[in-house]
Design a protein around this motif. Structure first.
Motif, mmCIF file in Angstrom:
data_model
loop_
_atom_site.group_PDB
_atom_site.id
_atom_site.type_symbol
_atom_site.label_atom_id
_atom_site.label_comp_id
_atom_site.label_asym_id
_atom_site.label_seq_id
_atom_site.Cartn_x
_atom_site.Cartn_y
_atom_site.Cartn_z
ATOM 1 N N GLU A 1 -1.144 -4.888 -4.419
ATOM 2 C CA GLU A 1 -0.934 -6.098 -5.211
ATOM 3 C C GLU A 1 -0.363 -7.275 -4.432
ATOM 4 O OE1 GLU A 1 1.417 -5.029 -8.564
ATOM 5 O OE2 GLU A 1 -0.177 -3.842 -9.505
ATOM 6 N N SER A 2 0.036 -7.096 -3.194
ATOM 7 C CA SER A 2 0.617 -8.223 -2.460
ATOM 8 C C SER A 2 0.462 -8.021 -0.967
ATOM 9 C CB SER A 2 2.100 -8.383 -2.814
ATOM 10 O OG SER A 2 2.834 -7.252 -2.390
ATOM 11 N N ALA B 1 -8.049 -6.834 1.483
ATOM 12 C CA ALA B 1 -6.807 -6.490 2.183
ATOM 13 C C ALA B 1 -6.191 -5.212 1.692
ATOM 14 C CB ALA B 1 -5.801 -7.630 2.031
ATOM 15 N N SER B 2 -6.853 -4.544 0.753
ATOM 16 C CA SER B 2 -6.237 -3.347 0.163
ATOM 17 C C SER B 2 -6.211 -2.181 1.099
ATOM 18 C CB SER B 2 -6.987 -2.947 -1.118
ATOM 19 O OG SER B 2 -8.300 -2.526 -0.791
ATOM 20 N N GLY B 3 -7.132 -2.173 2.064
ATOM 21 C CA GLY B 3 -7.141 -1.101 3.046
ATOM 22 C C GLY B 3 -7.781 0.162 2.552
ATOM 23 N N THR B 4 -8.352 0.174 1.345
ATOM 24 C CA THR B 4 -8.997 1.398 0.830
ATOM 25 C C THR B 4 -10.395 1.063 0.388
ATOM 26 O OG1 THR B 4 -8.171 0.960 -1.389
ATOM 27 C CG2 THR B 4 -6.825 2.332 0.041
ATOM 28 N N ARG C 1 0.825 -1.212 0.000
ATOM 29 C CA ARG C 1 0.000 0.000 0.000
ATOM 30 C C ARG C 1 0.858 1.261 0.000
ATOM 31 N NH1 ARG C 1 -3.696 -1.459 5.001
ATOM 32 N NH2 ARG C 1 -4.478 0.688 4.743
ATOM 33 N N LEU C 2 1.965 1.228 0.740
ATOM 34 C CA LEU C 2 2.870 2.377 0.750
ATOM 35 C C LEU C 2 3.532 2.566 -0.614
ATOM 36 C CD1 LEU C 2 4.631 1.885 4.204
ATOM 37 C CD2 LEU C 2 3.115 3.770 3.594
ATOM 38 N N SER D 1 -5.004 6.431 7.254
ATOM 39 C CA SER D 1 -5.195 7.881 7.308
ATOM 40 C C SER D 1 -4.462 8.578 6.165
ATOM 41 C CB SER D 1 -4.726 8.435 8.654
ATOM 42 O OG SER D 1 -3.315 8.335 8.787
ATOM 43 N N VAL D 2 -3.273 8.080 5.824
ATOM 44 C CA VAL D 2 -2.522 8.648 4.702
ATOM 45 C C VAL D 2 -3.269 8.401 3.395
ATOM 46 C CG1 VAL D 2 -0.385 8.483 3.358
ATOM 47 C CG2 VAL D 2 -0.296 8.461 5.858
ATOM 48 N N GLU D 3 -3.819 7.203 3.226
ATOM 49 C CA GLU D 3 -4.579 6.890 2.011
ATOM 50 C C GLU D 3 -5.793 7.801 1.862
ATOM 51 O OE1 GLU D 3 -3.633 2.126 1.516
ATOM 52 O OE2 GLU D 3 -5.206 2.783 2.912
ATOM 53 N N ARG D 4 -6.514 8.021 2.956
ATOM 54 C CA ARG D 4 -7.681 8.916 2.886
ATOM 55 C C ARG D 4 -7.256 10.329 2.499
ATOM 56 N NH1 ARG D 4 -9.116 5.888 7.530
ATOM 57 N NH2 ARG D 4 -8.287 7.520 8.909
ATOM 58 N N GLU D 5 -6.154 10.788 3.085
ATOM 59 C CA GLU D 5 -5.651 12.134 2.791
ATOM 60 C C GLU D 5 -5.253 12.267 1.314
ATOM 61 O OE1 GLU D 5 -1.584 14.607 3.868
ATOM 62 O OE2 GLU D 5 -2.536 13.416 5.463
ATOM 63 N N ILE D 6 -4.605 11.251 0.778
ATOM 64 C CA ILE D 6 -4.157 11.317 -0.617
ATOM 65 C C ILE D 6 -5.338 11.181 -1.579
ATOM 66 C CG2 ILE D 6 -2.783 10.111 -2.373
ATOM 67 C CD1 ILE D 6 -0.722 9.531 -0.202
#
Length: 501
Positions: free
Chosen positions: A259-260, A498-501, A24-25, A242-247
């Motif tokens: 992807e993994s 599992a993607s978290g988004t 994810r990062l 939180s970083v994903e939501r911000e981006i």
């Protein structure tokens, strides 16, 4: 993230955990959050450049009557420089071990405080032993910075940008060097400041700038990669989410699926014996590569480049107050190299770029030595030659830090950076100034030519090692380059849940 053992938010808990945090990062697009990381962590190199360059340029002033110190120019560029580097080596090892054990964030705050405190006390020097002591402690702090910050940067920056960002951040040292060179011109002007005050104010200004960086750095988070391995999986999940939501809000579109995922056995700490066994037992070729790159660049910079001012005053009668102009020019060449070449390390590739930058800088330095020996160079043309050498050498030197921070397992990263920095820098940075201070200040052309040739030879040798042993790490996940010691299983692609988004 799913876990077979419960975790509490905050305190560390161990167990087997499956996570897609690294993927994810790495799939994040460049964003304001990444700029915050770069500014908060990378700008300290500017301070380091300001510090080291200032000391080199004020060496002549410190040795003059009325400076407030009883010290010689050779002691400043020789003994004090060696003590600074010795402190950096010790600090890298000490804080590097703590960084892998207690986390990146705690240590990159502590090391900056140590660095700033020692710099402030250097400004108050009243005799040589005080000056030497706090040069050592300043280096102690900056050595810790190298380990804590380079590991944090590589773990927070997406794989596709990691090479260029790491090179440019390490190269930003030379922005500070430009500032230090130009600042020394003003501070050494006795019509503006007395002899015993100007150099002290230079150190004080560095402290003020460092305090500003400290305020920004408070907002830089802990590495999620460190968190999930050390039993803080829920903290890592919360941070990345939180970083994903911000981006997503910044870009106005959803992020692609990770992807993994990776399954690891969490642990609270890693023993030093296991770290050493991993670095030298599992990855001996990578260990040889790291040593070669660090020793080559350390001799070039610590042994020769930082004596550039002495060469100008000895052979070309450039006044002490004027060396800053010349040094600002070669510092600009140093920064432009990583800035323009950095992207190629991510596209053309690590092996080609590392080998070519080391070899080209070494060959150009051999050419400079030949011209210097013939008496064909003036102060201006010598500076031009050094700009060409350092355009490539700076990118190569920065890639040494990049290399050792990405080719070993995550649990060993900070300690690996610390070890190779300490050993390589001890070889070139402690012995170098002590040996080459006499060579470059002797007034004998052959002595300085020999200094140039030694530096050039070591850079070429390191380039040849890189040509055979460098790792093709471009655009690859850190976990793919070197599997974590804690790994239990890696799968790809990750399930949608599992993607978290």
């Amino acid at each position: 993230m799913s876990a077979s053992a419960p975790q509490a938010h905050g305190p560390a808990a161990t167990g087997t955990v499956t996570t897609d945090v690294p993927a994810r990062l790495d799939r994040l697009p460049w964003s304001r959050w990444h700029w915050m990381i770069v500014i908060g962590l990378g700008t300290v190199w500017i301070l380091d450049g300001l510090e080291v360059t200032t000391v080199g340029n004020i060496a002549g002033r410190l040795s003059e009557d009325g400076s407030g110190l009883s010290i010689t120019s050779a002691q400043v560029t020789g003994v004090a420089a060696a003590l600074y580097v010795a402190g950096a080596c010790a600090g890298a090892l000490f804080f590097g071990w703590l960084t892998d054990r207690f986390g990146r964030k705690k240590l990159f705050m502590v090391t900056l405080v140590v660095y700033l405190s020692a710099t402030a006390l250097t400004a108050l020097s009243f005799n040589s032993w005080w000056f030497f002591t706090f040069r050592f402690l300043t280096g102690f702090g900056i050595g810790g910075e190298y380990a804590a910050i380079n590991s944090a940067i590589d773990e927070l920056i997406p794989a596709k940008y990691r090479g260029r960002v790491d090179l440019i951040i390490n190269g930003s040292y030379w922005l500070g060097a430009i500032g230090g060179a130009l600042l020394s011109i003003v501070m050494l002007d006795t019509s503006i400041f007395p002899k015993d005050l100007g150099w002290r104010l230079t150190f004080a200004l560095g402290v003020v700038l460092g305090l500003v960086i400290l305020l920004v750095r408070r907002h830089v988070p802990e590495s999620p990669r460190w968190q999930f391995i050390h039993g803080r999986g829920e903290d890592a999940e919360a941070l990345v989410s939180s970083v994903e939501r911000e981006i997503e809000q910044e870009k106005g579109e959803p992020l692609p699926r990770a992807e993994s995922e990776i399954t690891i056995e969490q642990r609270k700490s890693i023993g030093f014996g296991l770290i050493a066994k991993t670095v030298f037992g599992r990855y001996p070729k990578r260990a040889v590569l790291g040593l070669a790159l660090f020793i080559g660049q350390a001799f070039l910079y610590n042994a020769i480049t930082f004596g550039f001012g002495a060469i100008l005053t000895t052979f070309y009668d450039v006044p002490t107050g004027g060396t800053g102009y010349y040094f600002a020019v070669i510092a600009a060449g140093n920064f432009i190299g990583p800035l323009l070449l950095g992207k190629l390390f991510d596209t053309v590739g690590r092996r080609i770029m590392i080998a070519s930058t080391y070899l080209l800088s070494g060959l150009l330095l051999f050419g400079t030595a030949w011209l210097f020996d013939r008496g064909s160079l003036s102060a201006m043309t010598l500076t031009a030659c050094w700009c060409a050498v350092l355009f490539f050498a700076s990118a190569g030197a920065s890639s040494a830090y990049l290399t050792v921070s990405e080719v070993f397992p995550m649990e060993t990263r900070a300690m690996a950076i610390a070890f190779f920095y300490a050993l390589g820098t001890a070889a070139g940075g402690i012995s170098g100034p002590l040996v080459f201070a006499d060579l470059t200040e002797s007034g004998v052309v052959g002595d300085t030519v020999l200094a140039f040739q030694i530096g050039a030879g070591l850079m070429c040798a390191a380039g040849l090692v890189a040509a055979f042993l460098a790792v093709n790490a471009e655009r690859r996940s850190l976990e793919d380059i070197a599997e974590p010691l804690s790994v239990a299983q890696t799968t790809a692609p990750a399930p949608a849940s599992a993607s978290g988004t």
